[in-house]
Design an enzyme around this catalytic site. Structure first.
Site, PDB file in Angstrom:
ATOM      1  N   ASP A 141       0.824  -1.195   0.000  1.00 34.48           N
ATOM      2  CA  ASP A 141       0.000   0.000   0.000  1.00 34.48           C
ATOM      3  C   ASP A 141       0.866   1.256   0.000  1.00 34.48           C
ATOM      4  OD1 ASP A 141      -2.315   1.460   0.011  1.00 34.48           O
ATOM      5  OD2 ASP A 141      -2.513   1.495   2.181  1.00 34.48           O
ATOM      6  N   CYS A 195     -15.319  -8.683 -15.884  1.00 36.61           N
ATOM      7  CA  CYS A 195     -16.362  -7.720 -15.493  1.00 36.61           C
ATOM      8  C   CYS A 195     -17.517  -7.784 -16.500  1.00 36.61           C
ATOM      9  CB  CYS A 195     -15.802  -6.297 -15.466  1.00 36.61           C
ATOM     10  SG  CYS A 195     -14.864  -5.918 -13.971  1.00 36.61           S
ATOM     11  N   CYS A 201     -20.634  -1.847  -9.496  1.00 31.78           N
ATOM     12  CA  CYS A 201     -19.849  -0.959  -8.618  1.00 31.78           C
ATOM     13  C   CYS A 201     -20.073   0.503  -8.998  1.00 31.78           C
ATOM     14  CB  CYS A 201     -18.365  -1.323  -8.676  1.00 31.78           C
ATOM     15  SG  CYS A 201     -17.676  -1.423 -10.333  1.00 31.78           S
TER      16      CYS A 201
HETATM   17  S1  SF4 Z   1     -18.989  -4.847  -9.694  1.00 33.99           S
HETATM   18 FE1  SF4 Z   1     -17.456  -3.705 -10.841  1.00 33.99          FE
HETATM   19  S2  SF4 Z   1     -15.535  -4.774 -10.489  1.00 33.99           S
HETATM   20 FE2  SF4 Z   1     -17.190  -6.204  -9.905  1.00 33.99          FE
HETATM   21  S3  SF4 Z   1     -17.599  -7.385 -11.768  1.00 33.99           S
HETATM   22 FE3  SF4 Z   1     -19.009  -5.668 -11.757  1.00 33.99          FE
HETATM   23  S4  SF4 Z   1     -17.948  -4.098 -12.976  1.00 33.99           S
HETATM   24 FE4  SF4 Z   1     -16.401  -5.614 -12.372  1.00 33.99          FE
END
Ligand code: SF4
Ligand code: SF4
Length: 363
Positions: A141, A195, A201
Site C-alpha cells: 500500500d 467484469c 460498482c
Molecule cells: S462490480 Fe465492478 S468490479 Fe465487480 S464485476 Fe461488476 S464491474 Fe467488475
C-alpha cells in the site's frame, strides 16, 4: 536454477506466511504511465500531493529501486476468519443504521501495513536462504508503487471497473504487497478480465466517484475523503457519506465476484468488537488519549483525532437528518454540543453542519 520448482517453493512459504497468491511481474509498465499521467492531470488524486510527487517513477520500478529487474507480487485475504456466508447483506444492513459509525471491513483488525511488510520480508529471507543473498525491497500500500498494475500483470487478478484488483476465486477483499528484486525472474501469466457488461460498482457508488470504468475521482470517493483527505469534506458530498466514518466498501459489496472472497488465514485481521459494532455515541466519548489507546495497532490511528471527529460529525449530521429514533437523536445532539466546546475550526464547522441537519432537536 529450476525456476518452476523455486516458484512452487516460494508459493509454499507464502502460504505458510498467510498469503493466498504469489505472482511475478516484469518492470516494463509503459502503458500504465500514460493512464497515470492522465489521472493526475485531471486532478483526480485530490490533495494526495505525494501521488504527484513521485510522478512517472511510480510506473518505473527500476527508477524507484535501482537495480530492480522483477517484482514478486502477493495477495493476502483480509475478511475476518469468522465472517459468515452472506456477509454482504449484513454490511448493507449496517449501513442503514443511524446509531452506527461504519468502519470499512479491512480496517477492523490489525494494521495491515505492518503485518504485510513483516511477512513479505520473511518471504524474501526464505528465498535468500534458498538461492543466496539478493537485492530487494518490500512494499505494501505504498504510494510510489503502481500496486494494482503489478498485480494484474502477474495474474493476481484483473483490474475491476472500481479500479481494484479482483480474482474469480478470491473477489477483491485482499491486500497487495510487492517485493522488488534484482533477479530476472520469468513473469507469471496475467488472467483475463471478467467484469463483462456488469456496472454494479459504478451504479452503487454513493458519490458517483467512479466516473468511468476503471477511473475513480478520488475527490469524490468516501474512502479518500474520510481517510486521506485532511481538510473540509465538501458539503454537497456529506449526505451521501451516510454512516461511513472510516472508508467505504460499497463498490466491493456490490461486486458479484465477492461471493468468492476468502477469509483471512491470519488472526491479525479478526475484527475488534468495538470497531465492528461501530457505536456512534461511544465513539464520541473518545478523547485524544482514548482514541490513541483504543486504536493502538490499528491503521485507523493514522488519521488522528481531528479527522476522526470531523468524520463523526458528518455521520452524526446524517443520523440527525434521518430523525430515526428520538432518544438517540437527543443524546446525539448533546454529544455534538459537548464536542463543540473544544473543537478546532475544522471540526467545529462540521459539527455545526451536523446540528443544522435537525435544528429543532433540543440538547
Ligand atoms: S462490480 Fe465492478 S468490479 Fe465487480 S464485476 Fe461488476 S464491474 Fe467488475
Ligand atoms: S469506495 Fe465507496 S465512494 Fe469510493 S469508489 Fe467505491 S463505492 Fe465509491
Amino acid at each position: 536454477m529450476d525456476w518452476q520448482a523455486l516458484l512452487a517453493q516460494l508459493r509454499g512459504w507464502a502460504a505458510e506466511l498467510g498469503f493466498s497468491q504469489i505472482g511475478v511481474s516484469g518492470i516494463e509498465l509503459g502503458n500504465a504511465e500514460a493512464g497515470l499521467l492522465e489521472w493526475l492531470d485531471a486532478g483526480f488524486h485530490g490533495s494526495m500531493a505525494y501521488m504527484q510527487a513521485h510522478g512517472v517513477k511510480r510506473a518505473r520500478p527500476a527508477e524507484l529501486v535501482p537495480g530492480t529487474l522483477s517484482v514478486i507480487t502477493a495477495r493476502m485475504d483480509y475478511l475476518p476468519r469468522e465472517t459468515p456466508a452472506g456477509w454482504q447483506a449484513i454490511e448493507w444492513q449496517r449501513l442503514e443504521d443511524p446509531a452506527r459509525a461504519q468502519v470499512s471491513v479491512y480496517a477492523r483488525g490489525r494494521d495491515y501495513h505492518k503485518v504485510l511488510r513483516t511477512r513479505l520480508q520473511r518471504l524474501a529471507d526464505k528465498l535468500a536462504e534458498a538461492i543466496g543473498p539478493f537485492g530487494h525491497r518490500v512494499f505494501t500500500d505504498s504510494a510510489p508503487v503502481l500496486e494494482v498494475e503489478l498485480a494484474t500483470r502477474s495474474g493476481i487478478g484483473w483490474r475491476g471497473k472500481h479500479t481494484l484488483a479482483l480474482h474469480r476465486e478470491g473477489g477483491s477483499m485482499f491486500f497487495l504487497g510487492e517485493i522488488f528484486v534484482d533477479l530476472a525472474l520469468p513473469s507469471t501469466e496475467a488472467v483475463s478480465a471478467h467484469c463483462g457488461q456488469c456496472t454494479a460498482c459504478i451504479d452503487v457508488c454513493p458519490t458517483q466517484a467512479i466516473v468511468a470504468p476503471h477511473r475513480v475521482d478520488a475527490r469524490r470517493c468516501i474512502s479518500y475523503l474520510t481517510i486521506e483527505h485532511d481538510g473540509e469534506i465538501p458539503v454537497e458530498l456529506r449526505p451521501a457519506i451516510g454512516n461511513r466514518v472510516y472508508g467505504c466498501d460499497d463498490c466491493q459489496l456490490a461486486c458479484p465476484w465477492n461471493k468468492f472472497a476468502q477469509p483471512a488465514r491470519l488472526a491479525d485481521f479478526d475484527a475488534r468488537p468495538e470497531l465492528e459494532e461501530g457505536d456512534l455515541l461511544r465513539f464520541w466519548q473518545w478523547d485524544e488519549a482514548e482514541f490513541l489507546r483504543r486504536l493502538e495497532g490499528s491503521a485507523m490511528r493514522r488519521i488522528g483525532l481531528r479527522r476522526w471527529r470531523r468524520n463523526l460529525a458528518v455521520v452524526s449530521g446524517n443520523a440527525l437528518r434521518r430523525r430515526a429514533d428520538p432518544a438517540l437523536l437527543r443524546v446525539l445532539h448533546e454529544a455534538l454540543n459537548e464536542a463543540l466546546n473544544d473543537a478546532d475550526p475544522l471540526v467545529a464547522e462540521h459539527i455545526e453542519w451536523a446540528i443544522a441537519q435537525a435544528p429543532s432537536i433540543s440538547g
